[in-house]
Write a protein that holds these residues in place. Sequence first.
Motif, PDB file in Angstrom:
ATOM      1  N   MET A   1       0.832  -1.178   0.000  1.00  0.00           N
ATOM      2  CA  MET A   1       0.000   0.000   0.000  1.00  0.00           C
ATOM      3  C   MET A   1       0.881   1.246   0.000  1.00  0.00           C
ATOM      4  O   MET A   1       1.938   1.247   0.607  1.00  0.00           O
ATOM      5  CB  MET A   1      -0.860   0.048   1.260  1.00  0.00           C
ATOM      6  N   LEU A   2       0.403   2.274  -0.670  1.00  0.00           N
ATOM      7  CA  LEU A   2       1.131   3.545  -0.698  1.00  0.00           C
ATOM      8  C   LEU A   2       0.516   4.525   0.281  1.00  0.00           C
ATOM      9  O   LEU A   2      -0.701   4.549   0.478  1.00  0.00           O
ATOM     10  CB  LEU A   2       1.097   4.140  -2.106  1.00  0.00           C
ATOM     11  N   PHE A   3       1.384   5.358   0.860  1.00  0.00           N
ATOM     12  CA  PHE A   3       0.962   6.379   1.817  1.00  0.00           C
ATOM     13  C   PHE A   3       1.692   7.673   1.509  1.00  0.00           C
ATOM     14  O   PHE A   3       2.876   7.668   1.177  1.00  0.00           O
ATOM     15  CB  PHE A   3       1.280   5.951   3.253  1.00  0.00           C
ATOM     16  N   ILE A   4       0.965   8.785   1.640  1.00  0.00           N
ATOM     17  CA  ILE A   4       1.586  10.103   1.561  1.00  0.00           C
ATOM     18  C   ILE A   4       1.845  10.579   2.982  1.00  0.00           C
ATOM     19  O   ILE A   4       0.929  10.597   3.812  1.00  0.00           O
ATOM     20  CB  ILE A   4       0.690  11.120   0.838  1.00  0.00           C
ATOM     21  N   VAL A   5       3.094  10.913   3.249  1.00  0.00           N
ATOM     22  CA  VAL A   5       3.488  11.519   4.515  1.00  0.00           C
ATOM     23  C   VAL A   5       3.661  13.002   4.218  1.00  0.00           C
ATOM     24  O   VAL A   5       4.486  13.386   3.390  1.00  0.00           O
ATOM     25  CB  VAL A   5       4.803  10.906   5.043  1.00  0.00           C
ATOM     26  N   SER A   6       2.859  13.831   4.869  1.00  0.00           N
ATOM     27  CA  SER A   6       2.871  15.265   4.613  1.00  0.00           C
ATOM     28  C   SER A   6       3.151  16.011   5.911  1.00  0.00           C
ATOM     29  O   SER A   6       2.348  15.971   6.841  1.00  0.00           O
ATOM     30  CB  SER A   6       1.517  15.701   4.035  1.00  0.00           C
ATOM     31  N   GLY A   7       4.302  16.664   5.966  1.00  0.00           N
ATOM     32  CA  GLY A   7       4.673  17.435   7.139  1.00  0.00           C
ATOM     33  C   GLY A   7       4.835  18.900   6.794  1.00  0.00           C
ATOM     34  O   GLY A   7       5.377  19.229   5.733  1.00  0.00           O
ATOM     35  N   ARG A   8       4.348  19.752   7.669  1.00  0.00           N
ATOM     36  CA  ARG A   8       4.503  21.200   7.491  1.00  0.00           C
ATOM     37  C   ARG A   8       5.362  21.750   8.616  1.00  0.00           C
ATOM     38  O   ARG A   8       5.132  21.454   9.802  1.00  0.00           O
ATOM     39  CB  ARG A   8       3.139  21.900   7.489  1.00  0.00           C
ATOM     40  N   ASP A   9       6.349  22.536   8.229  1.00  0.00           N
ATOM     41  CA  ASP A   9       7.295  23.083   9.206  1.00  0.00           C
ATOM     42  C   ASP A   9       6.646  24.125  10.109  1.00  0.00           C
ATOM     43  O   ASP A   9       5.685  24.798   9.718  1.00  0.00           O
ATOM     44  CB  ASP A   9       8.464  23.755   8.492  1.00  0.00           C
ATOM     45  N   LYS A  10       7.231  24.275  11.288  1.00  0.00           N
ATOM     46  CA  LYS A  10       6.871  25.389  12.161  1.00  0.00           C
ATOM     47  C   LYS A  10       7.324  26.680  11.486  1.00  0.00           C
ATOM     48  O   LYS A  10       8.272  26.670  10.682  1.00  0.00           O
ATOM     49  CB  LYS A  10       7.554  25.243  13.520  1.00  0.00           C
TER      50      LYS A  10
END
Length: 98
Positions: A1-10
Amino acid sequence: MLFIVSGRDKPAGIGARLEFRARHRAHYASLGDDLVLAGPYLGADGEPIGSMIVIRAVDQQAADKFARADPYWTEGVFESLDVSRWDWFMKRPDALLS
């Protein structure tokens, strides 16, 4: 399975991002072929403001566990982190069909 990991910086997080960049990259490189693609989100000035990474994992729990061990999360670079299951529908490379 594929997953998108999305992080936004402080806000104003470029210093922390640069400090932990090598560890962040090594963390994802450890996935080998299960790292599908990765790159930073860019602000209007062209500077990184977050990251989007597509990984292969056996399930949501495994993807969450891996993403939350990322130094950008554990060291406080990211203000937010989201892990979502994803289906690469169009222009998917044949190698990902298996």
